[in-house]
Design an enzyme around this catalytic site. Sequence first.
Site, mmCIF file in Angstrom:
data_model
loop_
_atom_site.group_PDB
_atom_site.id
_atom_site.type_symbol
_atom_site.label_atom_id
_atom_site.label_comp_id
_atom_site.label_asym_id
_atom_site.label_seq_id
_atom_site.Cartn_x
_atom_site.Cartn_y
_atom_site.Cartn_z
ATOM 1 N N SER A 260 0.842 -1.193 0.000
ATOM 2 C CA SER A 260 0.000 0.000 0.000
ATOM 3 C C SER A 260 0.877 1.243 0.000
ATOM 4 O O SER A 260 2.098 1.168 0.093
ATOM 5 C CB SER A 260 -0.916 0.014 1.230
ATOM 6 O OG SER A 260 -0.137 0.099 2.418
ATOM 7 N N LYS A 261 0.224 2.403 -0.082
ATOM 8 C CA LYS A 261 0.951 3.668 -0.182
ATOM 9 C C LYS A 261 1.829 3.943 1.035
ATOM 10 O O LYS A 261 2.807 4.676 0.941
ATOM 11 C CB LYS A 261 -0.027 4.822 -0.389
ATOM 12 C CG LYS A 261 -0.657 4.838 -1.776
ATOM 13 C CD LYS A 261 -1.497 6.088 -1.971
ATOM 14 C CE LYS A 261 -2.116 6.141 -3.354
ATOM 15 N NZ LYS A 261 -1.104 6.220 -4.418
ATOM 16 N N ARG A 262 1.482 3.356 2.169
ATOM 17 C CA ARG A 262 2.314 3.613 3.352
ATOM 18 C C ARG A 262 3.707 2.999 3.202
ATOM 19 O O ARG A 262 4.631 3.364 3.923
ATOM 20 C CB ARG A 262 1.631 3.090 4.610
ATOM 21 C CG ARG A 262 1.540 1.581 4.734
ATOM 22 C CD ARG A 262 0.727 1.171 5.951
ATOM 23 N NE ARG A 262 0.565 -0.256 6.059
ATOM 24 C CZ ARG A 262 1.415 -1.056 6.683
ATOM 25 N NH1 ARG A 262 2.511 -0.550 7.241
ATOM 26 N NH2 ARG A 262 1.199 -2.354 6.760
ATOM 27 N N GLY A 264 5.307 3.154 0.250
ATOM 28 C CA GLY A 264 5.976 3.899 -0.817
ATOM 29 C C GLY A 264 5.082 3.926 -2.040
ATOM 30 O O GLY A 264 3.863 3.745 -1.954
ATOM 31 N N GLU A 270 3.659 6.708 -10.312
ATOM 32 C CA GLU A 270 4.340 7.237 -9.123
ATOM 33 C C GLU A 270 5.818 6.856 -9.130
ATOM 34 O O GLU A 270 6.676 7.672 -8.769
ATOM 35 C CB GLU A 270 3.676 6.701 -7.854
ATOM 36 C CG GLU A 270 2.282 7.240 -7.618
ATOM 37 C CD GLU A 270 1.564 6.547 -6.457
ATOM 38 O OE1 GLU A 270 0.590 7.118 -5.967
ATOM 39 O OE2 GLU A 270 1.984 5.442 -6.063
#
Length: 489
Positions: A260-262, A264, A270
């Site tokens: 997930s985005k947590r 990276g 992105e």
Amino acid sequence: MDEIRVRIAPSPSGNLHIGTARTALFNYLFARKNGGKYVLRIEDTDAERTSQAYIDNIFDSLKALGLNWDEGPDVGGEYGPYTQSERFDIYPKYAQILLDKGFAYECYCTPEELEAEKEEAAKNKQAYVYSKKCENLTEEQKEKLKAEGRKPAIRFSVSKAQQAFHSSPVIHFNDLVKGDLHQDTSLIGDFVIMKSNGTPTYNFAVVVDDMLMKISHIIRGEDHISNTFKQILIYEALGADVPKFGHLGMILAPDRSKLSKRHGATAVSEFVEKGYLTEALLNFVALLGWSPSDGVEIKTLDEIAQDFRIGEVSSSNSIFEYDKLNWMNGQYIKKMDIKKLTEMAKPFLKKYDLSELSEEQLEKVIAATREPITILSELEHDTAYFFGKDIEYDEGVKAENIDTEQAQNILKYFDSQLDSYDFDNEEKLHEQMADFRTYFKENYGIKPKVTMWTIRAALTGRTRGADMGVILEVLGKDKVKYRIEKAIA
């Protein structure tokens, strides 16, 4: 099915995720390895979550990775172009076929009635399976329900399909990646294939699309395994060939949780924005669950395709190791043609006035600073001292390498020699700097590295960085003199 045809069918409810990119890659590799077709289909039936920006991101990301599709939106083909929302007139026809064959029926249950069934199952600590209470409604009962204003959904009869095509409630298929997989269909329950508003559900639409597009092999994430058993029954009920399925393990974060985005970046765009090269990203993703036969990890897309075998893909989950991606990206940066790398680096240097340097000088700067970096965005920091007149000092550098009496003596002597330096000749500058270091070692016993730390600190604000010959030549005499004398002052 003579021709091998695979597809990637992303939902445009977000930017192209790295996991979806891995699925796209493995489909692409399988098609190229076997001389097949690689198809793109946009599954945009969820209007509320669909965005044209996400569709564009999917297109742009796949193209950036070099995973250009043979058929699909903006290419078309014998069966295309493929955008699910533009195919809504197709699905009712096949739902009617299932109704006529007796493999589907109208369901008039309200959401409240279905919720009550679920609550009853939960109270009895049972897995919920639809009660089938609408399967054998008479025409008179249907008319009465319609008179109440109810619009029917269409449900697929799992038991009838199972009994028609399988000798046991437990059905099997041989997964290309995971081997034999099976499920007891009595646990599935009759599921909706067409909603009461006339739109198809995922499991139905995907079967109709794959059937009409003659998809021969479906390679996708293991989160679809539970769907596969339902889809096999629909294929059989429609009298269609059942494709071969291969389900890939999930991509997990280093802590083995869902990526997930947590952790990276997670979307291809992105990673690109952070300065990862698409060639390196693609190469890294190929190694998530697959290993080259010769053990050589860094390969081109064509080399990977020649070596790829779906049966050698690991059935286990893969760990997304950012450190390894960084290492691999650094290897690609080191090997890239300097002109191409310089062009790719420019967007990451937009805070600087690039017109200060000629194209040749900029290429020298990139060549001199690329060795330690792992992503292109690091160039903003590593090239900073080549731009502008003034510099910022790293913490402690000024006190330790400039303000001491010894450092000041080195700087004053260096300043006195600048008129004799050939700033247009990098090789000559190296010789002159070597003589400079020797002078302080022989006359004052100062180690050459200490001498150079002082000069480098005055010119760059750091004690590590690009080759000194490149720094001197690119900065030029006027800028060098300005910074040296400012350090002395």
